[in-house]
Each structure stands twice: as C-alpha cells, then as structure tokens.
Design a protein around this motif. Structure first.
Motif, PDB file in Angstrom:
ATOM      1  N   TRP A  36       0.884  -1.358   0.023  1.00 48.24           N
ATOM      2  CA  TRP A  36      -0.011   0.052  -0.080  1.00 48.24           C
ATOM      3  C   TRP A  36       0.947   1.179  -0.144  1.00 48.24           C
ATOM      4  O   TRP A  36       1.748   1.030   0.759  1.00 48.24           O
ATOM      5  CB  TRP A  36      -0.835   0.099   1.253  1.00 48.24           C
ATOM      6  N   PHE A  37       0.539   2.190  -0.865  1.00 52.27           N
ATOM      7  CA  PHE A  37       1.221   3.676  -0.518  1.00 52.27           C
ATOM      8  C   PHE A  37       0.064   4.566  -0.994  1.00 52.27           C
ATOM      9  O   PHE A  37      -0.902   4.114  -1.687  1.00 52.27           O
ATOM     10  CB  PHE A  37       2.287   3.444  -1.779  1.00 52.27           C
ATOM     11  N   LYS A  43       2.656  16.173  -2.986  1.00 50.85           N
ATOM     12  CA  LYS A  43       3.586  15.631  -2.268  1.00 50.85           C
ATOM     13  C   LYS A  43       3.987  14.364  -2.823  1.00 50.85           C
ATOM     14  O   LYS A  43       3.371  13.839  -4.004  1.00 50.85           O
ATOM     15  CB  LYS A  43       2.915  15.176  -0.899  1.00 50.85           C
ATOM     16  N   GLU A  44       5.176  13.664  -2.369  1.00 43.90           N
ATOM     17  CA  GLU A  44       5.827  12.661  -2.813  1.00 43.90           C
ATOM     18  C   GLU A  44       4.824  11.280  -2.796  1.00 43.90           C
ATOM     19  O   GLU A  44       4.167  11.286  -1.501  1.00 43.90           O
ATOM     20  CB  GLU A  44       7.106  12.270  -2.545  1.00 43.90           C
ATOM     21  N   ARG A  45       5.222  10.211  -3.420  1.00 43.06           N
ATOM     22  CA  ARG A  45       4.409   9.010  -2.884  1.00 43.06           C
ATOM     23  C   ARG A  45       4.999   8.480  -1.709  1.00 43.06           C
ATOM     24  O   ARG A  45       6.137   8.643  -1.600  1.00 43.06           O
ATOM     25  CB  ARG A  45       4.689   7.928  -4.184  1.00 43.06           C
ATOM     26  N   GLU A  46       4.363   7.884  -0.853  1.00 42.45           N
ATOM     27  CA  GLU A  46       4.740   7.508   0.203  1.00 42.45           C
ATOM     28  C   GLU A  46       4.127   6.009   0.589  1.00 42.45           C
ATOM     29  O   GLU A  46       3.248   5.619   0.354  1.00 42.45           O
ATOM     30  CB  GLU A  46       4.090   8.520   1.464  1.00 42.45           C
ATOM     31  N   GLY A  47       5.389   5.297   0.775  1.00 39.40           N
ATOM     32  CA  GLY A  47       5.006   3.946   1.038  1.00 39.40           C
ATOM     33  C   GLY A  47       4.369   3.414   2.461  1.00 39.40           C
ATOM     34  O   GLY A  47       4.670   4.461   3.434  1.00 39.40           O
ATOM     35  N   VAL A  61       5.584   1.316   7.598  1.00 39.82           N
ATOM     36  CA  VAL A  61       6.719   1.831   7.842  1.00 39.82           C
ATOM     37  C   VAL A  61       6.426   2.649   9.377  1.00 39.82           C
ATOM     38  O   VAL A  61       5.420   2.769   9.900  1.00 39.82           O
ATOM     39  CB  VAL A  61       6.572   3.191   6.858  1.00 39.82           C
ATOM     40  N   ASP A  62       7.488   3.021  10.069  1.00 40.91           N
ATOM     41  CA  ASP A  62       7.691   3.187  11.316  1.00 40.91           C
ATOM     42  C   ASP A  62       6.737   4.428  11.626  1.00 40.91           C
ATOM     43  O   ASP A  62       6.157   4.429  12.655  1.00 40.91           O
ATOM     44  CB  ASP A  62       9.121   3.755  11.401  1.00 40.91           C
ATOM     45  N   SER A  63       6.476   5.443  10.593  1.00 40.74           N
ATOM     46  CA  SER A  63       5.772   6.574  10.782  1.00 40.74           C
ATOM     47  C   SER A  63       4.446   6.269  11.032  1.00 40.74           C
ATOM     48  O   SER A  63       3.559   6.951  11.597  1.00 40.74           O
ATOM     49  CB  SER A  63       5.999   7.542   9.775  1.00 40.74           C
ATOM     50  N   ALA A  92      -5.038  11.661   1.243  1.00 35.64           N
ATOM     51  CA  ALA A  92      -4.323  11.285   0.138  1.00 35.64           C
ATOM     52  C   ALA A  92      -5.289  10.190  -0.824  1.00 35.64           C
ATOM     53  O   ALA A  92      -6.298   9.683  -0.294  1.00 35.64           O
ATOM     54  CB  ALA A  92      -3.027  10.597   0.374  1.00 35.64           C
ATOM     55  N   ILE A  93      -4.727   9.998  -1.879  1.00 35.87           N
ATOM     56  CA  ILE A  93      -5.179   8.788  -2.693  1.00 35.87           C
ATOM     57  C   ILE A  93      -4.172   7.538  -2.220  1.00 35.87           C
ATOM     58  O   ILE A  93      -3.056   7.554  -2.296  1.00 35.87           O
ATOM     59  CB  ILE A  93      -5.081   9.200  -4.133  1.00 35.87           C
TER      60      ILE A  93
END
Length: 120
Positions: A36-37, A43-47, A61-63, A92-93
């Motif tokens: 999933w991202f 903004k940049e794509r975020e995994g 992801v940790d966040s 986001a999408i």
C-alpha cells in the motif's frame, strides 16, 4: 483487465478509522508481495506497508506503525489496510500495488487508487 482494484475510501473525521480493500488477480498473488502506498496533492508518493500474501508477514513504515495494519485473505485474494486514529494529514489517494520485491521497494503495477479524506 484490471489486476488490482482498491475500494473503501471516503470521508472520515479526524480520530476515526477506515479499512481499505484491495482485490488482486492471480498474477498479482503469484508475485507474492502486495504493498500500500499513498500520494497527496503536491507531495511525493509515500510507502505504507508490504505484505507477503504467502506467509502473511507484513511490515508497516515506522511513521504509521501502531495506527495502520495490513492483512490478507488468501481465499478471496484480498489485501486490507486498516487505518486507525486518522489525521487530516492522512488525506491522500491510497494505492495498492503488486511487487516481486520482498521489501516492496519497487512496484510492478498498481490500481487506480481510492481517495481518503480526513476532516478536522
């Protein structure tokens, strides 16, 4: 033919929860890994996560650990993203992607995405 179809997005209040679903075809399942991202405007794509549909081993992801979890249903060839304690910045999408990489560092393809909007 769509290999991946996301669903479950919509509008939710801050602090709420939402579950996204990803319907994957056999080709995707055979690739083993599903990610999933997300991407917000400007903004940049975020995994977000990566799961082995064979073992069920998953990483977030940790966040987002502690708020987001991912799971799969082999019988239905479905992958889920459970999101809790949502914040406006989570808007986001959200995309589901197939990958042949165990860390989902690269995506082979992804769906059309589903919009998630978190109101404050």
């Amino acid at each position: 033919q769509l290999r991946i179809v996301e669903s479950g997005g919509g509008l939710v209040q801050s602090g709420g929860s939402m579950t996204l679903s990803c319907a994957a075809d056999k080709y995707t399942w055979d690739g083993e890994f599903v990610a999933w991202f997300r991407q917000a405007p400007g903004k940049e794509r975020e995994g977000i996560s990566c799961i082995s549909v064979y073992s069920g081993d998953a990483k977030v992801v940790d966040s987002m650990k502690g708020r987001f979890t991912t799971s799969r249903d082999n019988a239905k060839r479905m992958v889920y993203l459970q999101m809790n304690s949502l914040k406006p910045e989570d808007s986001a999408i959200y995309y589901c992607a197939g990958s042949h990489y165990s860390d989902c560092s690269r995506y082979d393809y992804w769906g059309q995405g589903t919009q998630v909007t978190v109101s404050s």
